[in-house]
Design a protein around this motif. Structure first.
Motif, PDB file in Angstrom:
ATOM      1  N   UNK A 251     108.163 100.899  42.565  1.00 52.72           N
ATOM      2  CA  UNK A 251     108.760  99.578  42.784  1.00 52.72           C
ATOM      3  C   UNK A 251     110.123  99.572  42.110  1.00 52.72           C
TER       4      UNK A 251
ATOM      5  N   UNK B 248     112.051  97.346  40.948  1.00 53.31           N
ATOM      6  CA  UNK B 248     112.292  96.523  39.758  1.00 53.31           C
ATOM      7  C   UNK B 248     111.702  97.185  38.515  1.00 53.31           C
ATOM      8  N   UNK B 249     110.618  97.939  38.711  1.00 56.15           N
ATOM      9  CA  UNK B 249     110.040  98.652  37.565  1.00 56.15           C
ATOM     10  C   UNK B 249     110.958  99.800  37.126  1.00 56.15           C
TER      11      UNK B 249
ATOM     12  N   UNK C 201     113.638  98.354  35.106  1.00 53.76           N
ATOM     13  CA  UNK C 201     113.197  98.016  33.750  1.00 53.76           C
ATOM     14  C   UNK C 201     113.109  99.280  32.886  1.00 53.76           C
ATOM     15  N   UNK C 202     112.577 100.354  33.473  1.00 56.05           N
ATOM     16  CA  UNK C 202     112.440 101.602  32.716  1.00 56.05           C
ATOM     17  C   UNK C 202     113.817 102.185  32.357  1.00 56.05           C
TER      18      UNK C 202
ATOM     19  N   UNK D 213     115.211 100.252  29.557  1.00 55.56           N
ATOM     20  CA  UNK D 213     114.518 100.675  28.323  1.00 55.56           C
ATOM     21  C   UNK D 213     115.135 101.968  27.781  1.00 55.56           C
TER      22      UNK D 213
ATOM     23  N   UNK E 173     118.224 100.006  25.797  1.00 60.62           N
ATOM     24  CA  UNK E 173     117.509  99.687  24.559  1.00 60.62           C
ATOM     25  C   UNK E 173     117.445 100.898  23.631  1.00 60.62           C
TER      26      UNK E 173
ATOM     27  N   UNK F 184     117.914  90.564  40.240  1.00 67.52           N
ATOM     28  CA  UNK F 184     117.092  89.776  39.322  1.00 67.52           C
ATOM     29  C   UNK F 184     116.886  90.529  38.001  1.00 67.52           C
TER      30      UNK F 184
ATOM     31  N   UNK G 275     116.984  83.658  45.302  1.00 70.88           N
ATOM     32  CA  UNK G 275     115.883  83.417  44.363  1.00 70.88           C
ATOM     33  C   UNK G 275     116.100  82.091  43.626  1.00 70.88           C
TER      34      UNK G 275
ATOM     35  N   UNK H 287     113.768  78.535  43.733  1.00 73.08           N
ATOM     36  CA  UNK H 287     113.215  77.788  42.609  1.00 73.08           C
ATOM     37  C   UNK H 287     113.796  76.392  42.458  1.00 73.08           C
TER      38      UNK H 287
ATOM     39  N   UNK I 158     106.684  89.192  40.715  1.00 68.80           N
ATOM     40  CA  UNK I 158     107.760  89.436  39.759  1.00 68.80           C
ATOM     41  C   UNK I 158     108.774  88.293  39.830  1.00 68.80           C
ATOM     42  N   UNK I 159     109.025  87.806  41.047  1.00 65.21           N
ATOM     43  CA  UNK I 159     109.981  86.717  41.225  1.00 65.21           C
ATOM     44  C   UNK I 159     109.352  85.358  40.933  1.00 65.21           C
ATOM     45  N   UNK I 160     108.027  85.351  40.698  1.00 64.37           N
ATOM     46  CA  UNK I 160     107.348  84.092  40.415  1.00 64.37           C
ATOM     47  C   UNK I 160     106.801  83.403  41.647  1.00 64.37           C
TER      48      UNK I 160
ATOM     49  N   UNK J  85     102.912  92.337  38.889  1.00 55.31           N
ATOM     50  CA  UNK J  85     104.302  91.921  39.091  1.00 55.31           C
ATOM     51  C   UNK J  85     104.743  90.892  38.057  1.00 55.31           C
TER      52      UNK J  85
ATOM     53  N   UNK K 166     105.232  92.298  34.604  1.00 52.19           N
ATOM     54  CA  UNK K 166     106.519  92.995  34.443  1.00 52.19           C
ATOM     55  C   UNK K 166     107.655  92.007  34.245  1.00 52.19           C
TER      56      UNK K 166
ATOM     57  N   UNK L 185     110.015  92.230  30.887  1.00 49.27           N
ATOM     58  CA  UNK L 185     111.464  92.447  30.946  1.00 49.27           C
ATOM     59  C   UNK L 185     112.198  91.751  29.786  1.00 49.27           C
TER      60      UNK L 185
ATOM     61  N   UNK M  95     111.799  93.888  26.078  1.00 54.35           N
ATOM     62  CA  UNK M  95     111.981  95.349  26.055  1.00 54.35           C
ATOM     63  C   UNK M  95     112.395  95.853  24.674  1.00 54.35           C
ATOM     64  N   UNK M  96     113.120  95.013  23.929  1.00 56.65           N
ATOM     65  CA  UNK M  96     113.589  95.428  22.604  1.00 56.65           C
ATOM     66  C   UNK M  96     112.444  95.698  21.643  1.00 56.65           C
TER      67      UNK M  96
ATOM     68  N   UNK N 234     108.144  97.379  24.197  1.00 56.38           N
ATOM     69  CA  UNK N 234     108.339  98.127  25.449  1.00 56.38           C
ATOM     70  C   UNK N 234     107.024  98.497  26.143  1.00 56.38           C
TER      71      UNK N 234
ATOM     72  N   UNK O   9     105.864  96.789  29.420  1.00 52.11           N
ATOM     73  CA  UNK O   9     106.427  97.098  30.739  1.00 52.11           C
ATOM     74  C   UNK O   9     105.821  98.360  31.341  1.00 52.11           C
ATOM     75  N   UNK O  10     105.164  99.153  30.536  1.00 52.02           N
ATOM     76  CA  UNK O  10     104.742 100.474  30.999  1.00 52.02           C
ATOM     77  C   UNK O  10     103.546 100.428  31.954  1.00 52.02           C
TER      78      UNK O  10
ATOM     79  N   UNK P 275     103.566  98.624  35.572  1.00 54.69           N
ATOM     80  CA  UNK P 275     104.409  99.377  36.506  1.00 54.69           C
ATOM     81  C   UNK P 275     103.759 100.678  36.927  1.00 54.69           C
ATOM     82  N   UNK P 276     103.161 101.353  35.963  1.00 55.39           N
ATOM     83  CA  UNK P 276     102.494 102.617  36.246  1.00 55.39           C
ATOM     84  C   UNK P 276     101.328 102.399  37.226  1.00 55.39           C
TER      85      UNK P 276
END
Lengths: 314, 304
Positions: free
Chosen positions: A143, A145-146, A149-150, A153, A157, A259, A271, A275, B244-246, B257, B260, B264, B267-268, B271, B274-275, B278-279
């Motif tokens: 995906x 978006x994942x 995010x990774x 990270x 980060x 997003x 998006x 909302x 993910x978008x709600x 979703x 994640x 987001x 993440x600081x 982390x 998030x893993x 998604x996995x």
């Protein structure tokens, strides 16, 4: 050729009409009376009646569609209920941002997908070929978006190399703009690279088995020249036209990518509109993307017919 | 359908791996193709993984170590440990339990939305391909119109107008994925219609609906099966995207979703949040893609 173009246009027009009907029809799914929603808490019958008249809600559905369509054809997609700005202005404002993201993504996709596909086809059955198909499966199954995010990270980060968000206009500071765009562009390009790689591989395999390739080899052309000049040039035609059709994937992906990386583009617009219950904006965005897709599809078909005369005769 | 047309279909629907959908094969090949599928190690492993997810989803209350909704403010954002294998989230819920329960939303959305697409798409495609003429014209243009709206954008717009919920997300994804099935069913119907046995069936005086259902339908099943498997993969990603978008599963109910989406923002300092979701999406989608690819090869008459 002209007949071909005319015939294609003849199918586009009804498609566009259907698209507009579908998008107009979306608002019928909403529960409640829009005039009552807009009338506020007082629910003054005079105000409601006035709103119904100005919004043509007192007319039957087909007439309302024609009113709406007349606006659309005059470039009027309605007004955002939230910002009171015309939808066309909002779209024109956000579109360049997404276009930049999309262009960068396509460059990345071409740079990965085509060489990978060529290598996979030339070294068919080898570890390279296997590796390329693993890459394609990975690209299609992650995906985006994942993945985004990774990457944040890892690069923002942990390593602190790239900003996680914060869009800067390229006219302001190109360096910062590219720093903010490189990760999202990679995320978006990745999935398309996988599709392009598959197309390139199959197109190359098909071309490499042609007789003229054998002839070129027989007359002593170097393998490199056979692959790059004789085979790839011909294989590129279907790849480019098929690539043009990835536009939809690109836009769908842009919604999520924008997003994740908080990029103020087209995807963020839809998006946010969802909302804020800003339905005119949602409709406008869908209408514009669908129209662009149909026009691009048409252009790809014409280009394909132009370079491959056999298509025109169908 | 020609190879190019099949490729176009992939490109237009965004459903991966559809290129080279096999020509219809005779029904008698049923045992053969299953055997051929099971001879592919990747497909077998993928089937086992999918079975694992199904078991996890069905028996979630027994498998999950804790209540997926139980917040604990003394356990906020704790890294993975013996007590919480995958760590805890921003309000101290056990992530492992939420991932286990999240399998329900993903599998349900994947399967139900594809069933919706099949229920609308196959009859429409069969009708368009078999009846031809004005009906075909109308249905084809309608399909073109739906295909012109990018899959996810159409799904977002539909779920926006229907209202955010898992059920509406499934309906939105199902409708958005329908045109691919209409096209495929129509194309294969046209190919089967030209076969001699259909002509023979018509010659002995069968009614058109009988020919369509008894003679054409069974022969267009194999390519539809491949497409359906790959569409489940796309639908799982689509559900995760909408959540993910709600716009999908609503909190506090767990969905990969939406997990994640929360992760987001942390993440600081967390982390691990998030893993795992998604996995899980990646593994489930990859498995459906592998089974779809395996099915396509196994059903391809050229491989027989």
């Amino acid at each position: 050729m002209l007949t071909f173009v005319a015939r294609r246009i003849a199918t586009i027009v009804p498609t566009l009409v259907f698209v507009s009907m579908l998008i107009f029809g979306l608002q019928q799914l909403l529960p409640g009376d829009p005039a009552k929603v807009l009338a506020g808490e007082e629910q003054d019958p005079a105000v409601i009646a006035h709103l119904r008249a100005t919004m043509h809600l007192d007319k039957p559905l087909p007439i309302r569609y024609l009113y709406w369509m007349r606006g659309v054809l005059h470039g009027d997609l309605g007004e955002s209920q939230r910002s009171q700005q015309p939808v066309t202005t909002l779209i024109a404002e956000k579109l360049p941002v997404t276009l930049e993201l999309a262009c960068l993504a396509i460059i990345i996709a071409l740079a990965i997908g085509i060489p990978a596909g060529v290598v996979a086809a030339v070294k068919r059955g080898s570890a390279w070929d296997y590796g390329a198909s693993v890459f394609a499966l990975w690209g299609l199954s992650t995906p985006n978006f994942w993945l985004g995010i990774m990457l944040i990270l890892l690069f923002s980060v942990t390593l602190g190399w790239l900003p996680a968000s914060g869009y800067v206009s390229p006219f302001e500071n190109l360096r910062e703009n590219l720093a903010a765009m490189i990760m999202p562009a990679f995320v978006l390009g990745n999935a398309i690279a996988a599709v392009l790689m598959r197309h390139t591989r199959s197109a190359m395999l098909q071309v490499l088995s042609q007789e003229y390739v054998r002839t070129a080899r027989a007359k002593g052309v170097s393998e490199r020249a056979v692959i790059l000049q004789h085979a790839l040039r011909n294989a590129l035609i279907p790849i480019i036209t098929l690539g043009a059709l990835e536009f939809g994937t690109l836009l769908s992906g842009a919604v999520l990518t924008e997003q994740v990386f908080t990029i103020p583009g087209f995807g963020k617009l839809i998006v946010d509109a969802v909302f804020n219950r800003d339905y005119a904006v949602v409709q406008g965005v869908v209408l514009v993307t669908a129209t662009a897709y149909i026009v691009l599809n048409f252009a790809a078909d014409v280009a394909y017919a132009f370079v491959n005369p056999r298509i025109r005769l169908r | 359908m020609t190879g190019a047309a099949a490729d176009r279909l992939v490109a237009e629907t965004g459903v991966p791996g559809l290129a080279g959908v096999p020509a219809p094969v005779a029904l008698t090949g049923r045992t053969h193709w299953l055997k051929r599928l099971l001879r592919r190690p990747a497909a077998v492993v993928a089937l086992v993984v999918i079975a694992g997810f199904v078991v996890t989803a069905v028996f979630a209350p027994w498998i999950a170590p804790q209540d997926p909704l139980a917040a604990s403010f003394s356990e906020v954002r704790k890294p993975p440990s013996a007590a919480h294998w995958f760590g805890t989230d921003e309000i101290g819920r056990d992530i492992a339990s939420r991932v286990v329960f999240g399998a329900r939303a993903s599998l349900l959305a994947g399967v139900v939305s594809v069933l919706i697409s099949l229920a609308i798409g196959v009859p429409a495609g069969l009708l368009a391909g078999y009846a031809g003429g004005a009906i075909d014209m109308l249905l084809s243009r309608l399909t073109d119109a739906l295909l012109a709206c990018p899959f996810l954008i159409l799904a977002i717009a539909l779920s926006a107008f229907l209202g955010p919920s898992l059920t509406n997300a499934m309906i939105a994804i199902g409708i958005s994925a329908t045109p691919a099935f209409v096209r495929l069913a129509r194309g294969t119907t046209l190919a089967v219609k030209a076969e001699d046995f259909v002509l023979a069936a018509r010659a002995i005086g069968n009614a058109p609906w009988r020919i369509a259902l008894r003679h054409v339908l069974p022969n267009i099943v194999p390519p539809l099966l491949v497409q359906a498997t790959l569409a489940i993969a796309a639908a799982v990603i689509a559900e995760a995207s909408l959540s993910f978008l709600g716009l999908g599963q609503q909190p506090p109910q767990p969905s990969w979703g939406s997990m994640l989406n929360t992760a987001k923002d942390y993440l600081d300092n967390a982390p691990w949040m998030a893993l795992w979701p998604g996995l899980s999406i990646f593994l489930l989608v990859l498995s459906f893609n592998l089974v779809g690819d395996g099915l396509r090869d196994a059903l391809d008459p050229r491989e027989a």
